[in-house]
Write a protein that holds these residues in place. Structure first.
Motif, PDB file in Angstrom:
ATOM      1  N   ARG A 142       0.847  -1.183   0.000  1.00 61.45           N
ATOM      2  CA  ARG A 142       0.000   0.000   0.000  1.00 61.45           C
ATOM      3  C   ARG A 142       0.882   1.233   0.000  1.00 61.45           C
ATOM      4  N   GLY A 143       0.432   2.308  -0.595  1.00 62.37           N
ATOM      5  CA  GLY A 143       1.177   3.564  -0.543  1.00 62.37           C
ATOM      6  C   GLY A 143       2.551   3.441  -1.181  1.00 62.37           C
ATOM      7  N   ASN A 144       3.543   4.087  -0.565  1.00 63.95           N
ATOM      8  CA  ASN A 144       4.893   4.142  -1.127  1.00 63.95           C
ATOM      9  C   ASN A 144       5.634   2.822  -0.968  1.00 63.95           C
ATOM     10  N   CYS A 145       6.306   2.419  -2.036  1.00 60.64           N
ATOM     11  CA  CYS A 145       7.244   1.297  -2.001  1.00 60.64           C
ATOM     12  C   CYS A 145       8.472   1.760  -2.778  1.00 60.64           C
ATOM     13  N   TYR A 146       9.439   2.317  -2.065  1.00 61.75           N
ATOM     14  CA  TYR A 146      10.553   3.011  -2.703  1.00 61.75           C
ATOM     15  C   TYR A 146      11.896   2.371  -2.345  1.00 61.75           C
ATOM     16  N   GLY A 147      12.836   2.478  -3.271  1.00 62.58           N
ATOM     17  CA  GLY A 147      14.220   2.121  -3.004  1.00 62.58           C
ATOM     18  C   GLY A 147      14.406   0.716  -2.480  1.00 62.58           C
ATOM     19  N   SER A 148      15.053   0.614  -1.337  1.00 62.73           N
ATOM     20  CA  SER A 148      15.385  -0.684  -0.759  1.00 62.73           C
ATOM     21  C   SER A 148      14.149  -1.471  -0.358  1.00 62.73           C
ATOM     22  N   ALA A 149      13.044  -0.779  -0.102  1.00 63.72           N
ATOM     23  CA  ALA A 149      11.804  -1.482   0.215  1.00 63.72           C
ATOM     24  C   ALA A 149      11.307  -2.261  -0.993  1.00 63.72           C
TER      25      ALA A 149
END
Length: 232
Positions: free
Chosen positions: A150-157
């Motif tokens: 849900r929402g942000n999934c950025y970079g290392s995530a």
């Protein structure tokens, strides 16, 4: 007179000598800048770190939560270090679910720690090694892993999400690989899952532009398998 003068001079000399002994002296060998000792580093990690990973059993299901909602679930160095233990605990179930606490999956690594915990090449190498070990602990689970985004999934995530066998995104999810925008580099080992998943061409475009994509495009690229309504 003469003998008295010598006595006064001797006392002055003794006073100067005693004062010098009581005054802290800077060692000529002490560098102006030096690396923090392990105890100092540990205290710095604890001071910065307010997040955690949690695993909650629900029958045969194990819910793994990225729990740092005050910072959109940003991943601290201490959280990466927690993850192998959390993954081992989750292995007691039959299936595991990876999700973020609150409105976001994760904003990626907590860059507010970089100035202290990733300040030079040695610290960066240590950080990357801890981060890679964390991701591998999810990849090597003995049970299926489902990522719910849900929402942000950025970079290392995003890299942690790619360790899952099945990836489901809410229609409000967004994805980004932002290091180019931040002026940072990525080690090759953290890019390989992205390249393996979407191919070299699409991965290069995502990395070099650092643009944000929505859940629909993420599905087209193969980052996620399904898109569902938020809150469903």
């Amino acid at each position: 007179p003469a003998s008295r003068g010598v006595s006064i001079g001797a006392r002055q000399s003794l006073q100067i000598t005693a004062a010098a002994r009581c005054t802290p002296q800077r060692s000529s060998r002490q560098p102006l800048r030096h690396r923090a000792d392990p105890v100092t580093m540990h205290r710095a990690v604890r001071r910065f770190s307010a997040g955690q990973f949690r695993v909650t059993p629900e029958g045969s299901l194990r819910r793994i939560a990225i729990d740092h909602p005050a910072k959109r679930n940003a991943l601290t160095l201490d959280m990466y270090r927690q993850l192998p233990r959390i993954a081992a605990d989750a292995n007691s179930g039959r299936v595991a679910l990876l999700e973020g606490a609150g409105a976001h999956f994760s904003a990626g690594s907590d860059i507010s720690e970089f100035a202290t915990l990733r300040a030079d090449s040695y610290q960066a190498e240590e950080w990357d090694a801890v981060e890679i070990k964390a991701a591998e602990s999810l990849r090597d689970l003995d049970i299926p892993l489902v990522a719910l985004v849900r929402g942000n999934c950025y970079g290392s995530a995003l890299n942690l999400m790619l360790m899952a066998d099945v990836r489901v995104a809410a229609d409000d999810a967004t994805f980004c690989v932002p290091p180019a925008k931040l002026g940072l580099g990525y080690p090759r080992h953290l890019l390989e899952p992205l390249v393996d998943t979407v191919g070299r061409s699409a991965a290069s475009e995502l990395i070099l532009t650092a643009r944000v994509i929505d859940a629909s495009e993420a599905k087209q690229l193969g980052l996620v398998h399904r898109v569902v309504a938020a809150g469903a």
